[in-house]
Design an enzyme around this catalytic site. Structure first.
Site, short mmCIF file in Angstrom:
data_model
loop_
_atom_site.label_atom_id
_atom_site.label_comp_id
_atom_site.label_asym_id
_atom_site.label_seq_id
_atom_site.Cartn_x
_atom_site.Cartn_y
_atom_site.Cartn_z
N THR A 49 30.58 31.62 42.49
CA THR A 49 29.84 31.45 43.73
C THR A 49 30.84 31.38 44.87
O THR A 49 32.05 31.55 44.67
CB THR A 49 28.99 30.18 43.70
OG1 THR A 49 29.85 29.03 43.80
CG2 THR A 49 28.19 30.09 42.39
N CYS A 50 30.32 31.09 46.07
CA CYS A 50 31.22 31.03 47.22
C CYS A 50 32.14 29.82 47.18
O CYS A 50 33.12 29.77 47.92
CB CYS A 50 30.43 31.04 48.52
SG CYS A 50 29.22 29.71 48.64
N ASN A 51 31.84 28.83 46.34
CA ASN A 51 32.72 27.66 46.31
C ASN A 51 33.07 27.21 44.89
O ASN A 51 33.48 26.06 44.71
CB ASN A 51 32.10 26.49 47.08
CG ASN A 51 30.69 26.18 46.65
OD1 ASN A 51 30.33 26.38 45.49
ND2 ASN A 51 29.87 25.72 47.58
N GLY A 115 19.64 23.94 46.13
CA GLY A 115 19.03 24.59 44.99
C GLY A 115 19.51 25.98 44.70
O GLY A 115 19.11 26.59 43.71
N GLN A 116 20.40 26.54 45.53
CA GLN A 116 20.80 27.93 45.33
C GLN A 116 21.59 28.12 44.05
O GLN A 116 21.63 29.21 43.48
CB GLN A 116 21.62 28.43 46.52
CG GLN A 116 23.03 27.87 46.59
CD GLN A 116 23.74 28.31 47.84
OE1 GLN A 116 23.48 27.79 48.92
NE2 GLN A 116 24.61 29.26 47.72
N GLN A 120 22.12 31.28 40.98
CA GLN A 120 23.43 31.80 40.60
C GLN A 120 23.67 31.62 39.10
O GLN A 120 24.32 32.46 38.48
CB GLN A 120 24.50 31.08 41.44
CG GLN A 120 24.40 31.44 42.91
CD GLN A 120 25.14 30.47 43.82
OE1 GLN A 120 25.39 29.33 43.46
NE2 GLN A 120 25.45 30.91 45.02
N ALA A 193 22.79 42.29 53.54
CA ALA A 193 21.38 42.33 53.16
C ALA A 193 21.17 41.83 51.74
O ALA A 193 20.17 42.15 51.11
CB ALA A 193 20.83 43.75 53.31
N MET A 196 21.80 35.89 49.92
CA MET A 196 22.12 34.84 50.87
C MET A 196 21.81 35.29 52.30
O MET A 196 21.28 34.51 53.11
CB MET A 196 23.59 34.47 50.76
CG MET A 196 23.98 33.26 51.61
SD MET A 196 23.32 31.71 50.99
CE MET A 196 24.51 31.35 49.71
#
Length: 610
Positions: A49-51, A115-116, A120, A193, A196
């Site tokens: 993920t992004c982190n 909650g994302q 993922q 697009a 996220m």
């Protein structure tokens, strides 16, 4: 085999390292393939993920597994192993399960409770299933983690403890004001697009922005998203009478022009380089702040203000024993443009001999031109005290009072940027531009560190502990299942063999008699095996119960290959069922019109970013 996770996240590594270690989709696929090809690992899945970047594997050796997984992460991330190792964390067996369930509930997220992460995790499982790198253990683990996460959100108020990164980032841009009120009427640009970006677009639309522009490298996707937004929010929804959004799509080449008109920009792409450079943003805000775009000074512009202030004292005095040029240079380093030859700034750090010379010179009287008058006398006691301190310490300790800092008036931001990409889409140098406010992953991490945690977090932790215990018990029980199945298969073979011998000895039995005898023998065998097999499953589910499978195989002399064959057949069945579930539940984002609404977009964050 045992579960092992090796990874790094915003909790263990700075954003700069996470940014460099980010894995592209192709790199994730190659990492999975290389992991299962390695000797210690039988299954593998990547949660990127992004982190966070985490590699999950079913390994047969702990130390070899840690070494292999760490090396593979370094190779595929492009960050050297020696540099990456200090930021890696390792969880094994029960601790690995506990960590993963905590991640699924949002307890380990940058914004607690968001909650994302659930989506993922769905994506990570779907990818592992497509590549056939997830076997029985990881399929069970990931599907159970999804159930635990959903339970935490449905049974507790963990949602109140955190938000999505989109909502949290927009609140940071609004400087604490309600995001909906701050966004209303603004012109927004969304770059990307993917899921996220789609969530960001829906959030902006619901807040009531006047115009929403979507830019993407694949223009068709941007058009499709803009059309769905226009359909959903272009006609005032029942719950928001004031929302009437104009949504349109543009190609990426139009982003510089759209920047000049936008008030808010959200960028989340899969680009490996910068999408918005500092020069591009500076050109976009040129003239919008009432002055040319310029970079702020490193200390918030205080030097420029100080340079226009009158000096605090004289810079030259005849006969002064000090090296005035050195003192002037040191004062400049401290952020001051002047100094006093009689103040503590002048004598700080002076050795005892020079201090005595300076005291004697000061005692003769000096001119303080700040007041335009001669100083008739000096506090000789204070000078003597300084001299005594210098004689004792060798130097005069610096005890300067901080000078008042002139605040630099700054214009309100005319362009607010939210960068949710990893690696970053927006040049970090944008932070220094006048009239621009940038919130990125790094600043979100700093802001979230001070965010209060809801009381529901403790309840979620209890749920996680209970679910970990239940998962471990189920895994231990499942471990003995192939042995039990092999035992029953052996018993069935014995029954069949004895019935065949009975037919040879009593050939005159009719079908009804033969059926009754067969049924009776089977019932006897089932009753004899029922209690031991049920009990052994119960015992195996308890801590330390793994040895019961070995005992059962030894007592009944079960063929090891038969047990292994049952286990393989069970895994094949699970893989087939998981693949079917993946096709139904874990598919990629679906932008079909019949399924598009705000809830779909809010759950779209659960599928990562494009």
């Amino acid at each position: 085999m045992s579960l092992l996770v090796v990874g790094l996240s915003h909790r263990s590594a700075p954003v700069s390292v996470l940014e460099r270690a980010a894995l592209s989709a192709d790199a994730q696929i190659k990492l999975l393939q290389d992991t299962v090809a390695a000797e210690p690992a039988a299954e593998a899945a990547v949660l990127a993920t992004c982190n966070r970047i985490e590699l999950y594997a079913d390994v047969d050796k702990f130390h070899a597994g840690v070494a292999e997984l760490s090396t593979l992460l370094a190779q595929h991330s492009g960050v050297g192993l020696e540099e990456l190792t200090p930021y890696l964390y390792v969880h094994y067996e029960d601790r690995a399960v506990h960590h993963f369930f905590s991640v699924a509930c949002g307890l380990d997220s940058m914004v607690v409770g968001e909650g994302q992460i659930l989506g993922q995790i769905k994506d990570a499982l779907a990818t592992a299933q497509e590549l056939h790198t997830a076997g029985r253990l990881l399929n069970d683990l990931f599907q159970q983690a999804l159930r635990v996460g959903k339970r935490a959100h449905s049974e507790t108020g963990i949602d109140r403890a955190g938000q999505s990164l989109v909502t949290f980032g927009l609140e940071q841009l609004s400087s604490g004001a309600p995001a909906d009120a701050w966004l209303e009427g603004k012109r927004a640009l969304v770059i990307g697009a993917g899921s996220m970006s789609s969530l960001a677009a829906a959030t902006l639309a619901r807040a009531g922005v006047a115009e929403l522009v979507v830019a993407n490298r694949t223009f068709d996707r941007a058009e499709r998203l803009a059309a769905l937004l226009a359909e959903q929010y272009g006609q005032r929804p029942a719950d928001r009478d004031d929302v009437d959004v104009l949504a349109r799509a543009v190609p990426m080449e139009s982003v510089p022009d759209e920047l000049t008109r936008a008030d808010v920009v959200v960028s989340c792409t899969g680009a490996t380089g910068l999408v918005l450079t500092a020069d591009l943003v500076a050109e976009a805000v040129e003239g919008r702040t009432g002055a040319p775009a310029a970079e702020r000074a490193a200390d918030s512009g205080t030097d420029s203000v100080r340079s226009g202030l009158p000096p605090t004292s004289v810079g030259v005095e005849d006969g002064c024993p000090l090296d005035l040029s050195a003192v002037q240079q040191g004062s400049a380093v401290q952020g001051s443009t002047g100094f006093s030859v009689m103040g503590e700034a002048a004598v700080a750090g002076m050795d005892a001999a020079t201090l005595e010379q300076h005291a004697a010179w000061v005692d003769n009287g000096t001119v303080d031109r700040r007041e335009g008058r001669r100083t008739p006398e000096i506090d000789t006691d204070a000078v003597a005290a300084l001299a005594a301190a210098a004689a004792t310490l060798g130097r005069v300790p610096e005890r300067r009072r901080p000078e008042p800092v002139a605040e630099v008036p700054r214009p309100l931001p005319v362009l607010s940027l939210l960068d949710l990409a990893m690696p970053r889409d927006v040049d970090a140098a944008v932070h220094r531009l006048l009239g621009v406010r940038l919130v990125d992953i790094e600043s979100l991490a700093e802001a979230s560190a001070d965010a209060p945690m809801a009381a529901d977090v403790d309840q979620v932790r209890r749920i996680v502990s209970d679910e970990v215990a239940a998962f471990d018990a189920a895994q231990r029980a499942a471990h003995i299942t192939p042995t039990v199945v092999a035992l029953r298969a052996m018993a069935a073979d014995v029954v069949a063999s004895e019935i065949a011998r009975l037919d040879g000895r009593l050939p005159g039995l009719d079908d009804k008699q033969r059926g009754e005898i067969t049924q009776t023998v089977r019932r006897v065998v089932d009753k004899l095996l029922h209690a031991p097999t049920v009990r052994v499953k119960q015992l195996a589910a308890e801590p330390g119960g793994a040895g019961y499978a070995d005992a059962l195989r030894t007592l009944f002399d079960l063929d090891a290959e038969t047990v292994a064959a049952v286990s393989r057949a069970d895994d094949d069945s699970r893989d087939h069922n998981s693949a079917a579930l993946g096709g139904l539940d874990f598919g990629r984002e679906n932008f079909g019109r019949e399924n598009f609404d705000s809830n779909n977009f809010e759950s779209a964050e659960n599928r990562g970013r494009a």
